[in-house]
Design a protein around this motif. Structure first.
Motif: not given
Length: 95
Positions: A27, A31, A33, A73
């Protein structure tokens, strides 16, 4: 290019838990960069020295790896891994 490899041994290595944890790792894709690529896989040999999950990520520089380490994240992933992992090992190298 910096390659960051982490191997995880889980407290519960049931198929469902391994798959759920691999999805948590996957996941991160798209998210963060500075994360140039991510590969996640489950062990297929299940030998005595095997770890359950392997993670391979790539970054343009050590600075980008450091940004990844503190990214929100990635911090969510760390929180999950702290709950489910028994142990982990890592290596970072220029590639």
């Amino acid at each position: 290019m910096i390659t960051h490899i982490v191997l995880f041994k889980l407290k519960d290595a049931s198929a469902d838990n391994v798959e759920r944890t691999m999805q948590v790792l996957r996941n991160m894709e798209g998210k963060i960069d500075v994360l140039k690529s991510i590969e996640v896989g489950a062990d297929v040999l299940h030998s005595a020295r095997s770890y359950d999950i392997g993670l391979i990520t790539k970054f343009d520089s050590l600075e980008d790896l450091e940004k990844y380490q503190v990214h929100p994240e990635h911090q969510k992933v760390i929180a999950h891994m702290n709950e489910v992992r028994e142990s982990s090992v890592s290596v970072d190298f220029e590639s």
